[in-house]
Design a protein around this motif. Structure first.
Motif, PDB file in Angstrom:
ATOM      1  N   HIS A  10       2.876   9.987   8.473  1.00  0.00           N
ATOM      2  CA  HIS A  10       3.671   8.879   9.003  1.00  0.00           C
ATOM      3  C   HIS A  10       3.021   8.361  10.274  1.00  0.00           C
ATOM      4  O   HIS A  10       2.674   9.127  11.178  1.00  0.00           O
ATOM      5  CB  HIS A  10       5.100   9.327   9.309  1.00  0.00           C
ATOM      6  N   VAL A  11       2.828   7.030  10.317  1.00  0.00           N
ATOM      7  CA  VAL A  11       2.244   6.388  11.495  1.00  0.00           C
ATOM      8  C   VAL A  11       3.289   5.462  12.092  1.00  0.00           C
ATOM      9  O   VAL A  11       3.642   4.434  11.496  1.00  0.00           O
ATOM     10  CB  VAL A  11       0.977   5.595  11.141  1.00  0.00           C
ATOM     11  N   PRO A  12       3.833   5.798  13.257  1.00  0.00           N
ATOM     12  CA  PRO A  12       4.857   4.944  13.869  1.00  0.00           C
ATOM     13  C   PRO A  12       4.270   3.640  14.393  1.00  0.00           C
ATOM     14  O   PRO A  12       3.085   3.559  14.727  1.00  0.00           O
ATOM     15  CB  PRO A  12       5.391   5.815  15.017  1.00  0.00           C
ATOM     16  N   GLY A  13       5.129   2.646  14.466  1.00  0.00           N
ATOM     17  CA  GLY A  13       4.737   1.370  15.055  1.00  0.00           C
ATOM     18  C   GLY A  13       4.064   0.391  14.121  1.00  0.00           C
ATOM     19  O   GLY A  13       3.839  -0.770  14.483  1.00  0.00           O
ATOM     20  N   LEU A  14       3.702   0.814  12.903  1.00  0.00           N
ATOM     21  CA  LEU A  14       3.047  -0.099  11.960  1.00  0.00           C
ATOM     22  C   LEU A  14       4.088  -0.937  11.228  1.00  0.00           C
ATOM     23  O   LEU A  14       5.230  -0.523  11.046  1.00  0.00           O
ATOM     24  CB  LEU A  14       2.209   0.685  10.950  1.00  0.00           C
ATOM     25  N   GLU A  15       3.665  -2.106  10.777  1.00  0.00           N
ATOM     26  CA  GLU A  15       4.572  -3.036  10.117  1.00  0.00           C
ATOM     27  C   GLU A  15       3.966  -3.544   8.818  1.00  0.00           C
ATOM     28  O   GLU A  15       2.788  -3.294   8.511  1.00  0.00           O
ATOM     29  CB  GLU A  15       4.883  -4.219  11.048  1.00  0.00           C
ATOM     30  N   ALA A  16       4.779  -4.306   8.083  1.00  0.00           N
ATOM     31  CA  ALA A  16       4.284  -4.963   6.870  1.00  0.00           C
ATOM     32  C   ALA A  16       3.116  -5.865   7.232  1.00  0.00           C
ATOM     33  O   ALA A  16       3.105  -6.514   8.278  1.00  0.00           O
ATOM     34  CB  ALA A  16       5.400  -5.776   6.220  1.00  0.00           C
ATOM     35  N   GLY A  17       2.119  -5.888   6.356  1.00  0.00           N
ATOM     36  CA  GLY A  17       0.913  -6.671   6.615  1.00  0.00           C
ATOM     37  C   GLY A  17      -0.229  -5.828   7.137  1.00  0.00           C
ATOM     38  O   GLY A  17      -1.378  -6.306   7.185  1.00  0.00           O
ATOM     39  N   GLN A  18       0.047  -4.586   7.514  1.00  0.00           N
ATOM     40  CA  GLN A  18      -1.013  -3.699   8.000  1.00  0.00           C
ATOM     41  C   GLN A  18      -2.057  -3.483   6.908  1.00  0.00           C
ATOM     42  O   GLN A  18      -1.738  -3.270   5.737  1.00  0.00           O
ATOM     43  CB  GLN A  18      -0.421  -2.358   8.415  1.00  0.00           C
ATOM     44  N   LEU A  19      -3.332  -3.522   7.292  1.00  0.00           N
ATOM     45  CA  LEU A  19      -4.442  -3.348   6.366  1.00  0.00           C
ATOM     46  C   LEU A  19      -4.988  -1.930   6.493  1.00  0.00           C
ATOM     47  O   LEU A  19      -5.097  -1.397   7.609  1.00  0.00           O
ATOM     48  CB  LEU A  19      -5.546  -4.360   6.667  1.00  0.00           C
ATOM     49  N   TYR A  20      -5.367  -1.343   5.370  1.00  0.00           N
ATOM     50  CA  TYR A  20      -5.819   0.051   5.428  1.00  0.00           C
ATOM     51  C   TYR A  20      -6.698   0.426   4.240  1.00  0.00           C
ATOM     52  O   TYR A  20      -6.733  -0.251   3.207  1.00  0.00           O
ATOM     53  CB  TYR A  20      -4.619   0.999   5.499  1.00  0.00           C
ATOM     54  N   HIS A  21      -7.413   1.522   4.403  1.00  0.00           N
ATOM     55  CA  HIS A  21      -8.120   2.246   3.345  1.00  0.00           C
ATOM     56  C   HIS A  21      -7.855   3.732   3.524  1.00  0.00           C
ATOM     57  O   HIS A  21      -7.477   4.170   4.612  1.00  0.00           O
ATOM     58  CB  HIS A  21      -9.646   2.042   3.440  1.00  0.00           C
ATOM     59  N   PHE A  22      -8.105   4.497   2.483  1.00  0.00           N
ATOM     60  CA  PHE A  22      -8.222   5.941   2.617  1.00  0.00           C
ATOM     61  C   PHE A  22      -9.706   6.301   2.620  1.00  0.00           C
ATOM     62  O   PHE A  22     -10.563   5.532   2.162  1.00  0.00           O
ATOM     63  CB  PHE A  22      -7.531   6.669   1.466  1.00  0.00           C
ATOM     64  N   GLN A  23     -10.009   7.485   3.124  1.00  0.00           N
ATOM     65  CA  GLN A  23     -11.376   8.015   3.086  1.00  0.00           C
ATOM     66  C   GLN A  23     -11.282   9.519   2.913  1.00  0.00           C
ATOM     67  O   GLN A  23     -10.531  10.187   3.645  1.00  0.00           O
ATOM     68  CB  GLN A  23     -12.120   7.667   4.374  1.00  0.00           C
ATOM     69  N   ALA A  24     -11.978  10.048   1.934  1.00  0.00           N
ATOM     70  CA  ALA A  24     -11.845  11.468   1.594  1.00  0.00           C
ATOM     71  C   ALA A  24     -13.192  12.172   1.622  1.00  0.00           C
ATOM     72  O   ALA A  24     -14.203  11.633   1.160  1.00  0.00           O
ATOM     73  CB  ALA A  24     -11.218  11.611   0.214  1.00  0.00           C
ATOM     74  N   SER A  25     -13.191  13.371   2.174  1.00  0.00           N
ATOM     75  CA  SER A  25     -14.355  14.249   2.103  1.00  0.00           C
ATOM     76  C   SER A  25     -14.066  15.352   1.101  1.00  0.00           C
ATOM     77  O   SER A  25     -12.912  15.750   0.915  1.00  0.00           O
ATOM     78  CB  SER A  25     -14.645  14.870   3.471  1.00  0.00           C
ATOM     79  N   GLY A  26     -15.122  15.828   0.466  1.00  0.00           N
ATOM     80  CA  GLY A  26     -14.971  16.871  -0.526  1.00  0.00           C
ATOM     81  C   GLY A  26     -16.304  17.153  -1.172  1.00  0.00           C
ATOM     82  O   GLY A  26     -17.345  16.617  -0.765  1.00  0.00           O
ATOM     83  N   PRO A  27     -16.326  17.962  -2.205  1.00  0.00           N
ATOM     84  CA  PRO A  27     -17.601  18.348  -2.817  1.00  0.00           C
ATOM     85  C   PRO A  27     -18.270  17.206  -3.578  1.00  0.00           C
ATOM     86  O   PRO A  27     -17.604  16.421  -4.259  1.00  0.00           O
ATOM     87  CB  PRO A  27     -17.205  19.480  -3.766  1.00  0.00           C
ATOM     88  N   TRP A  28     -19.577  17.111  -3.439  1.00  0.00           N
ATOM     89  CA  TRP A  28     -20.382  16.238  -4.294  1.00  0.00           C
ATOM     90  C   TRP A  28     -21.017  17.139  -5.348  1.00  0.00           C
ATOM     91  O   TRP A  28     -22.080  17.725  -5.152  1.00  0.00           O
ATOM     92  CB  TRP A  28     -21.441  15.490  -3.485  1.00  0.00           C
ATOM     93  N   GLU A  29     -20.325  17.291  -6.464  1.00  0.00           N
ATOM     94  CA  GLU A  29     -20.774  18.153  -7.552  1.00  0.00           C
ATOM     95  C   GLU A  29     -20.580  17.420  -8.878  1.00  0.00           C
ATOM     96  O   GLU A  29     -19.652  17.714  -9.646  1.00  0.00           O
ATOM     97  CB  GLU A  29     -19.981  19.466  -7.554  1.00  0.00           C
ATOM     98  N   PRO A  30     -21.411  16.429  -9.163  1.00  0.00           N
ATOM     99  CA  PRO A  30     -21.244  15.654 -10.405  1.00  0.00           C
ATOM    100  C   PRO A  30     -21.193  16.519 -11.652  1.00  0.00           C
ATOM    101  O   PRO A  30     -20.492  16.182 -12.613  1.00  0.00           O
ATOM    102  CB  PRO A  30     -22.478  14.742 -10.406  1.00  0.00           C
ATOM    103  N   GLU A  31     -21.911  17.641 -11.616  1.00  0.00           N
ATOM    104  CA  GLU A  31     -21.917  18.517 -12.792  1.00  0.00           C
ATOM    105  C   GLU A  31     -20.555  19.154 -13.028  1.00  0.00           C
ATOM    106  O   GLU A  31     -20.267  19.618 -14.138  1.00  0.00           O
ATOM    107  CB  GLU A  31     -22.986  19.598 -12.639  1.00  0.00           C
ATOM    108  N   ASN A  32     -19.706  19.167 -12.005  1.00  0.00           N
ATOM    109  CA  ASN A  32     -18.355  19.703 -12.126  1.00  0.00           C
ATOM    110  C   ASN A  32     -17.290  18.615 -12.018  1.00  0.00           C
ATOM    111  O   ASN A  32     -16.103  18.920 -11.853  1.00  0.00           O
ATOM    112  CB  ASN A  32     -18.109  20.759 -11.039  1.00  0.00           C
ATOM    113  N   GLY A  33     -17.721  17.381 -12.079  1.00  0.00           N
ATOM    114  CA  GLY A  33     -16.780  16.265 -12.071  1.00  0.00           C
ATOM    115  C   GLY A  33     -16.389  15.767 -10.698  1.00  0.00           C
ATOM    116  O   GLY A  33     -15.581  14.840 -10.593  1.00  0.00           O
TER     117      GLY A  33
END
Length: 733
Positions: free
Chosen positions: A109-132
């Protein structure tokens, strides 16, 4: 004032109930079922049901709650932007693994934000194409539950993928009491159309061309035509051109390249402000409903625009690749869609997303139905194998929140599955590809098509009756967006897709079409005449067949794609509706409108039960009987493509108002004029000509069904490559 919203949870229902009845007293019972019962009884016209998906960006009183699923991510970040044009986020907020992760759900939860706010997610994790696993810690990711996007897919000049930004949406909208139309599917006349192409041409003369608002401006035309439903080609988000005006490698004008399933396409909004598409789409739906027209969405839950191993990471790949896609050997993308990847629709997490998405469109946008693109993919398990009684297909049919919703399958996929006639239960209707091929073949004059035409005309019982499915399960069509238009079907023997840039190698080679002597446009009167007749033949057959007819936008005015049968990438006048044709071919528009009106008023040709060949209500007349031109019972082994169908009015049970009339349809697909004798059972009553496709307008159709009566000898001439329809001028006795 805007409608008050009631969400799907009982706690929200209680809060809404408290707002109506006053605060609950300390000792007052708080049973949620009684709360719901009391709420449903409240005479509050501005109270509106809404559906809140559990993930995505949810507005709260103090800010915004962001929730996203990822089982294998080791870190999750929220990127916040101030403007659509910002290349870099103004703020990056890390999710805390200890406090912001609940099972496999990251929620912050991020307080103070309103409708119209622009965003993305960004995730770190394994780079293992052989395991999907294909995590990329630099990729900006679209929220799978984003309810609106803004901006474009920007070019990767620095190696960073910058997809459109997600928009926090306030779903408040004044529906003014709008509800779903709830027309019985058996009474539907579907009009398939592309939102942009419908009004993009200057000839449309609208204030908001190519947009949701542009569709509103053309509602009077839709009403005059008489269609009951518009089936919109994909309106969920898909890639569009980048800011430099350069096209993507395979631009998809049609929209069958999904990027965000919960979000209406920003490219069809007239207002460029982030999130404006949400309100404009709702305005369009409300206006169509006000005109009595249902809205059906073409949904593409079979692949995404991320493509295969060479495709970009925009959303699903970077969050949980092995869950969202069907993989071979744990790493390679299975391509049952023909578009590079295949959504893993029967994985519980993906299945849940699809259900939330459908409910979102039904209850937050008042959508009346869905047509599922390449729906056979929903019949594949997590390994890609076709399975009997697939849970996804059954659950869609049985979901109580979709109970008022029409569901239509394109019952095949790009990997060889063909399930026409066997997809799902009685709740599922299907695009009937067999109908298309048999009607085209008959009117082209192909041998052996007499019996198949009769079967299709009577509702395709061979496909649906054995499973206890009614004729309305057959969505009858002669053309679709995919293939020739009706005009081009009778003007070209071969496809002409050179403008697509693929050396004419794309598109289907099996079109069951003809040019009748000249490829493409011609001034030869004889050829123009037969083409005009064939267009009328197929439209008249379509609109008098048992089942549910679907017309492609522009076919009623002979829209042409200049021989292109795969205009998926043509955001040009090849695809746009040229509104000058409505005036140029006003006689055909009148013809189609009169047939639609006849169908609406004539239960004889839109039964809810199959024709049996047995007498109706004790009459001596069977509900359907077939005759040769001689008036004798039809010899099905004859090689000649000419026959008559006598369809008797339905019983009083199916037609309590007694509006039904006996109808005779005469078909002559030969190259010669033929004399047709009325069968003996038709000689004791009076008949009026309704349709004669060989006659010059306006005598090709009599909208009031008051055309000439047959001569006393009851022998009429049916022109070559034409059909006639006669209607009994009195109700059955």
């Amino acid at each position: 004032m805007p409608d008050r919203f009631v969400t799907c949870g009982f706690s929200e229902l209680r809060r809404a109930h408290d707002g109506l009845e006053g605060p609950r007293q300390p000792n007052q019972a708080s049973d949620s079922r009684s709360d719901l019962y009391m709420l449903m009884r409240q005479p509050c016209p501005d109270l509106q049901f809404a559906y809140s998906p559990p993930f995505g960006a949810t507005l709260t009183e103090k800010g915004v709650q962001f929730s996203v699923f990822s089982r294998s991510a080791t870190e999750m970040r929220l990127l916040l932007y101030n403007k659509v044009t910002d290349r870099e986020p103004a703020q990056v907020i890390d999710f805390d693994r200890g406090t912001d992760r609940w099972g496999d759900v990251w929620s912050l939860h991020v307080p103070g934000l309103e409708a119209g706010q622009l965003y993305h997610f960004q995730a770190s994790g394994p780079w293992e194409p052989e395991n999907g696993h294909r995590f990329d810690s630099t990729a900006r990711l679209i929220d799978p539950y984003a309810q609106a996007l803004a901006g474009t897919y920007q070019k990767q000049t620095d190696g960073v993928v910058r997809p459109p930004k997600c928009v926090v949406v306030d779903g408040t909208f004044d529906w003014e009491g709008d509800r779903h139309v709830r027309r019985d599917v058996s009474e539907s006349i579907i009009y398939e159309m592309h939102v942009r192409g419908f009004t993009k041409s200057k000839t449309a003369k609208v204030k908001a061309p190519g947009s949701y608002l542009g569709v509103i401006e053309k509602i009077p035309y839709l009403k005059s035509l008489g269609v009951t439903s518009v089936e919109l080609m994909p309106v969920h988000e898909f890639p569009i051109r980048d800011p430099q005006g350069k096209k993507l490698s395979r631009p998809n004008y049609w929209g069958y390249d999904p990027m965000a399933f919960f979000a209406p396409h920003r490219g069809y909004a007239h207002d460029s402000a982030p999130g404006a598409q949400v309100n404009e789409f709702k305005q369009m739906v409300k206006a169509l409903h006000s005109a009595g027209i249902e809205v059906i969405l073409d949904v593409v839950f079979n692949h995404t625009c991320e493509g295969n191993e060479q495709g970009p990471t925009l959303s699903f790949k970077g969050l949980e690749n092995q869950v969202y896609y069907i993989l071979s050997e744990g790493q390679h993308y299975c391509n049952y869609s023909g578009c590079g990847n295949t959504i893993n629709g029967n994985h519980p997490v993906v299945r849940e997303m699809i259900f939330h998405c459908l409910r979102h469109w039904v209850h937050n946008y008042h959508i009346d139905g869905f047509r599922f693109d390449l729906a056979s993919i929903l019949s594949r398990d997590r390994s890609g194998n076709l399975i009997p009684n697939p849970p996804m297909v059954e659950l869609i049919a049985e979901d109580p929140m979709l109970a008022d919703t029409k569901i239509i399958a394109e019952a095949w996929d790009a990997a060889g599955a063909y399930q026409v006639g066997s997809f799902g239960n009685h709740r599922w209707a299907e695009w009937n590809g067999r109908y298309r091929d048999d009607v085209r073949g008959f009117w082209r004059g192909d041998a052996g098509t007499l019996g198949p035409l009769a079967t299709r005309l009577a509702g395709s019982s061979d496909l649906y009756q054995h499973a206890g499915r009614p004729p309305s399960c057959s969505v009858n069509l002669v053309t679709t967006h995919d293939g020739f238009t009706m005009n081009d079907l009778v003007s070209y023997k071969d496809k002409h897709n050179e403008a697509n840039g693929e050396d004419n190698n794309d598109g289907d080679n099996h079109n069951i079409s003809d040019n009748y002597g000249v490829e493409g446009p011609t001034r030869k009167k004889a050829i123009s005449t037969i083409r005009s007749q064939q267009v009328r033949n197929m439209l008249a057959t379509l609109l008098t067949s048992q089942g549910v007819p679907m017309i492609v936008s522009g076919d009623e005015a002979r829209r042409t794609q200049k021989g292109n049968n795969n205009a998926y990438c043509q955001d040009t006048d090849i695809s746009w509706f040229d509104w000058r044709l409505v005036e140029k071919n006003a006689d055909l528009v009148r013809f189609v409108s009169a047939l639609i009106d006849f169908r609406k008023n004539q239960p004889t040709i839109r039964r809810r039960e199959y024709l049996t060949g047995q007498p109706v209500d004790g009459r001596k007349v069977p509900d359907v009987s077939w005759y040769g031109p001689s008036g004798d019972p039809l010899n099905w082994d004859q090689g000649e493509l000419a026959m008559a169908a006598y369809i008797a009015a339905p019983s009083r049970i199916d037609d309590p108002e007694g509006l039904g009339r006996d109808v005779i349809l005469m078909f002559n697909s030969t190259g010669d004029h033929r004399e047709f004798h009325f069968p003996a059972i038709a000689r004791g009553t009076q008949w009026n000509l309704f349709v004669d496709t060989a006659a010059a307008p306006p005598e090709d159709i009599y909208p009031d069904v008051d055309g000439p009566m047959p001569p006393n000898n009851r022998i009429v001439e049916v022109g070559r490559h034409s059909m006639r329809i006669y209607v009994c001028n009195a109700p059955p006795k």
